[in-house]
Design a protein around this motif. Structure first.
Motif, PDB file in Angstrom:
ATOM      1  N   LYS A  82       5.331 -19.443  60.238  1.00  0.00           N
ATOM      2  CA  LYS A  82       6.571 -18.978  59.620  1.00  0.00           C
ATOM      3  C   LYS A  82       7.733 -19.641  60.355  1.00  0.00           C
ATOM      4  O   LYS A  82       7.533 -20.463  61.246  1.00  0.00           O
ATOM      5  CB  LYS A  82       6.682 -17.452  59.698  1.00  0.00           C
ATOM      6  N   TYR A  83       8.957 -19.247  59.975  1.00  0.00           N
ATOM      7  CA  TYR A  83      10.114 -19.821  60.660  1.00  0.00           C
ATOM      8  C   TYR A  83      11.260 -18.823  60.727  1.00  0.00           C
ATOM      9  O   TYR A  83      11.366 -17.900  59.922  1.00  0.00           O
ATOM     10  CB  TYR A  83      10.577 -21.114  59.978  1.00  0.00           C
ATOM     11  N   PHE A  84      12.117 -19.003  61.733  1.00  0.00           N
ATOM     12  CA  PHE A  84      13.356 -18.245  61.883  1.00  0.00           C
ATOM     13  C   PHE A  84      14.524 -19.123  61.454  1.00  0.00           C
ATOM     14  O   PHE A  84      14.514 -20.334  61.681  1.00  0.00           O
ATOM     15  CB  PHE A  84      13.592 -17.857  63.349  1.00  0.00           C
ATOM     16  N   ASN A  85      15.548 -18.492  60.880  1.00  0.00           N
ATOM     17  CA  ASN A  85      16.820 -19.153  60.623  1.00  0.00           C
ATOM     18  C   ASN A  85      17.785 -18.817  61.747  1.00  0.00           C
ATOM     19  O   ASN A  85      17.882 -17.652  62.159  1.00  0.00           O
ATOM     20  CB  ASN A  85      17.421 -18.678  59.289  1.00  0.00           C
ATOM     21  N   HIS A  86      18.507 -19.828  62.262  1.00  0.00           N
ATOM     22  CA  HIS A  86      19.513 -19.612  63.297  1.00  0.00           C
ATOM     23  C   HIS A  86      20.883 -20.042  62.776  1.00  0.00           C
ATOM     24  O   HIS A  86      21.010 -20.541  61.654  1.00  0.00           O
ATOM     25  CB  HIS A  86      19.167 -20.430  64.556  1.00  0.00           C
ATOM     26  N   LEU A  87      21.878 -19.853  63.601  1.00  0.00           N
ATOM     27  CA  LEU A  87      23.218 -20.312  63.263  1.00  0.00           C
ATOM     28  C   LEU A  87      23.261 -21.839  63.176  1.00  0.00           C
ATOM     29  O   LEU A  87      22.402 -22.520  63.742  1.00  0.00           O
ATOM     30  CB  LEU A  87      24.219 -19.832  64.312  1.00  0.00           C
ATOM     31  N   HIS A  88      24.255 -22.355  62.475  1.00  0.00           N
ATOM     32  CA  HIS A  88      24.494 -23.790  62.368  1.00  0.00           C
ATOM     33  C   HIS A  88      23.303 -24.530  61.740  1.00  0.00           C
ATOM     34  O   HIS A  88      22.984 -25.654  62.133  1.00  0.00           O
ATOM     35  CB  HIS A  88      24.833 -24.401  63.733  1.00  0.00           C
ATOM     36  N   ASP A  89      22.647 -23.874  60.782  1.00  0.00           N
ATOM     37  CA  ASP A  89      21.541 -24.496  60.046  1.00  0.00           C
ATOM     38  C   ASP A  89      20.390 -24.953  60.934  1.00  0.00           C
ATOM     39  O   ASP A  89      19.699 -25.928  60.612  1.00  0.00           O
ATOM     40  CB  ASP A  89      22.046 -25.695  59.216  1.00  0.00           C
ATOM     41  N   LYS A  90      20.172 -24.271  62.045  1.00  0.00           N
ATOM     42  CA  LYS A  90      19.031 -24.574  62.911  1.00  0.00           C
ATOM     43  C   LYS A  90      17.877 -23.630  62.553  1.00  0.00           C
ATOM     44  O   LYS A  90      18.084 -22.512  62.092  1.00  0.00           O
ATOM     45  CB  LYS A  90      19.410 -24.404  64.390  1.00  0.00           C
ATOM     46  N   GLN A 134      15.447 -31.970  60.016  1.00  0.00           N
ATOM     47  CA  GLN A 134      14.130 -32.048  60.649  1.00  0.00           C
ATOM     48  C   GLN A 134      13.177 -31.023  60.036  1.00  0.00           C
ATOM     49  O   GLN A 134      12.002 -31.298  59.800  1.00  0.00           O
ATOM     50  CB  GLN A 134      14.259 -31.810  62.156  1.00  0.00           C
ATOM     51  N   PHE A 135      13.717 -29.837  59.784  1.00  0.00           N
ATOM     52  CA  PHE A 135      12.903 -28.771  59.197  1.00  0.00           C
ATOM     53  C   PHE A 135      12.371 -29.182  57.829  1.00  0.00           C
ATOM     54  O   PHE A 135      11.185 -28.988  57.526  1.00  0.00           O
ATOM     55  CB  PHE A 135      13.730 -27.489  59.081  1.00  0.00           C
ATOM     56  N   LYS A 136      13.226 -29.744  56.986  1.00  0.00           N
ATOM     57  CA  LYS A 136      12.810 -30.149  55.643  1.00  0.00           C
ATOM     58  C   LYS A 136      11.729 -31.236  55.696  1.00  0.00           C
ATOM     59  O   LYS A 136      10.865 -31.301  54.820  1.00  0.00           O
ATOM     60  CB  LYS A 136      14.020 -30.636  54.854  1.00  0.00           C
ATOM     61  N   THR A 137      11.785 -32.053  56.731  1.00  0.00           N
ATOM     62  CA  THR A 137      10.758 -33.079  56.908  1.00  0.00           C
ATOM     63  C   THR A 137       9.434 -32.467  57.358  1.00  0.00           C
ATOM     64  O   THR A 137       8.354 -32.860  56.906  1.00  0.00           O
ATOM     65  CB  THR A 137      11.215 -34.122  57.953  1.00  0.00           C
ATOM     66  N   LEU A 138       9.530 -31.474  58.222  1.00  0.00           N
ATOM     67  CA  LEU A 138       8.350 -30.944  58.902  1.00  0.00           C
ATOM     68  C   LEU A 138       7.681 -29.781  58.174  1.00  0.00           C
ATOM     69  O   LEU A 138       6.447 -29.691  58.136  1.00  0.00           O
ATOM     70  CB  LEU A 138       8.759 -30.504  60.311  1.00  0.00           C
ATOM     71  N   TRP A 139       8.473 -28.886  57.589  1.00  0.00           N
ATOM     72  CA  TRP A 139       7.923 -27.645  57.053  1.00  0.00           C
ATOM     73  C   TRP A 139       6.838 -27.832  55.995  1.00  0.00           C
ATOM     74  O   TRP A 139       5.857 -27.061  55.977  1.00  0.00           O
ATOM     75  CB  TRP A 139       9.049 -26.761  56.514  1.00  0.00           C
ATOM     76  N   PRO A 140       6.935 -28.829  55.112  1.00  0.00           N
ATOM     77  CA  PRO A 140       5.846 -29.000  54.139  1.00  0.00           C
ATOM     78  C   PRO A 140       4.471 -29.168  54.788  1.00  0.00           C
ATOM     79  O   PRO A 140       3.448 -28.834  54.181  1.00  0.00           O
ATOM     80  CB  PRO A 140       6.252 -30.266  53.373  1.00  0.00           C
ATOM     81  N   ASN A 141       4.443 -29.651  56.014  1.00  0.00           N
ATOM     82  CA  ASN A 141       3.170 -29.816  56.725  1.00  0.00           C
ATOM     83  C   ASN A 141       2.640 -28.505  57.298  1.00  0.00           C
ATOM     84  O   ASN A 141       1.446 -28.377  57.568  1.00  0.00           O
ATOM     85  CB  ASN A 141       3.337 -30.834  57.857  1.00  0.00           C
ATOM     86  N   PHE A 142       3.549 -27.532  57.501  1.00  0.00           N
ATOM     87  CA  PHE A 142       3.160 -26.232  58.052  1.00  0.00           C
ATOM     88  C   PHE A 142       3.008 -25.161  56.977  1.00  0.00           C
ATOM     89  O   PHE A 142       2.267 -24.199  57.161  1.00  0.00           O
ATOM     90  CB  PHE A 142       4.225 -25.742  59.053  1.00  0.00           C
ATOM     91  N   ARG A 143       3.714 -25.326  55.895  1.00  0.00           N
ATOM     92  CA  ARG A 143       3.878 -24.260  54.909  1.00  0.00           C
ATOM     93  C   ARG A 143       2.576 -23.625  54.453  1.00  0.00           C
ATOM     94  O   ARG A 143       2.453 -22.399  54.392  1.00  0.00           O
ATOM     95  CB  ARG A 143       4.643 -24.804  53.707  1.00  0.00           C
ATOM     96  N   HIS A 144       1.594 -24.416  54.120  1.00  0.00           N
ATOM     97  CA  HIS A 144       0.328 -23.878  53.624  1.00  0.00           C
ATOM     98  C   HIS A 144      -0.816 -24.065  54.620  1.00  0.00           C
ATOM     99  O   HIS A 144      -1.983 -23.930  54.258  1.00  0.00           O
ATOM    100  CB  HIS A 144      -0.036 -24.534  52.292  1.00  0.00           C
ATOM    101  N   LYS A 145      -0.460 -24.407  55.835  1.00  0.00           N
ATOM    102  CA  LYS A 145      -1.489 -24.610  56.856  1.00  0.00           C
ATOM    103  C   LYS A 145      -2.111 -23.268  57.239  1.00  0.00           C
ATOM    104  O   LYS A 145      -1.419 -22.320  57.586  1.00  0.00           O
ATOM    105  CB  LYS A 145      -0.872 -25.269  58.087  1.00  0.00           C
TER     106      LYS A 145
END
Length: 199
Positions: A82-90, A134-145
């Motif tokens: 999963k992922y957390f959202n932080h300030l400043h689009d991090k 970076q997230f948009k590049t990386l998350w598709p690899n984690f999303r359904h893992k």
């Protein structure tokens, strides 16, 4: 030695989990380059206390040990990402810990024993504070893992680093085994469909 130190209270997973998280971190570097936390060993953070007088905190740790040591160990399950959202689009990508009534109750007790006011969301960080791009590049690899793996958390680790030393590293101060009654052990379902193929 400044007399001030930062303290981190954490749970350490077994080496098999540490190694697997390190592999995911290394694979992530190939996609997005260097990132914060890429060299940090896998752990579950419980409390981070900054700028403490060391003599005062040592007394506090001793009192905390008396409360924590009587807790039973807890069986945790990694259950995907999963992922957390932080300030400043991090964002932070992490290995999630499966929720259950028993596990939630164990962490509530730990929270009380550590004197922590904010909620504890047990997780193991993989990529911390990465940019939205970076997230948009990386998350598709984690999303359904799928990665499901049980492990016992059998002790609390207390680490410390000098507050005002720019290159100070975290060092273990104490490991506090959970010696509570095993009949009160907290656990979730024990089934595991472990799949650890990297992207």
């Amino acid at each position: 030695m400044t007399g001030y130190a930062d303290y981190l209270f954490l749970l350490s997973p077994p080496q098999t989990v540490v190694n697997e998280v390190a592999r995911y971190k290394k694979a992530s570097v190939k996609y997005i380059g260097d990132f914060q936390s890429m060299n940090s060993p896998a752990h579950i953070s419980l409390a981070h206390i900054e700028r403490q007088k060391t003599f005062f905190t040592e007394q506090t740790i001793s009192l905390t040990e008396q409360r924590v040591a009587i807790m039973p160990p807890v069986l945790l399950h990694i259950d995907g990402f999963k992922y957390f959202n932080h300030l400043h689009d991090k964002k932070t990508i992490y290995a999630a810990i499966r929720n259950s009534t028993a596990v939630d109750a164990w962490f509530e007790l730990m929270k009380k024993n550590l004197g922590v006011k904010k909620a504890i969301i047990p997780h193991i960080t993989v990529c911390r504070n990465i940019t939205d791009e970076q997230f948009k590049t990386l998350w598709p690899n984690f999303r359904h893992k799928k990665w499901t793996e049980p492990f016992w958390a059998a002790e609390l680790t207390v680490t410390r680093r000098e507050t005002f030393e720019p290159y100070a590293k975290w060092q273990t101060v104490k490991n506090i085994p959970f010696r509570g009654n095993k009949s009160l052990q907290y656990h979730t379902e024990t089934n595991s469909d472990k799949q650890v193929n990297l992207f």
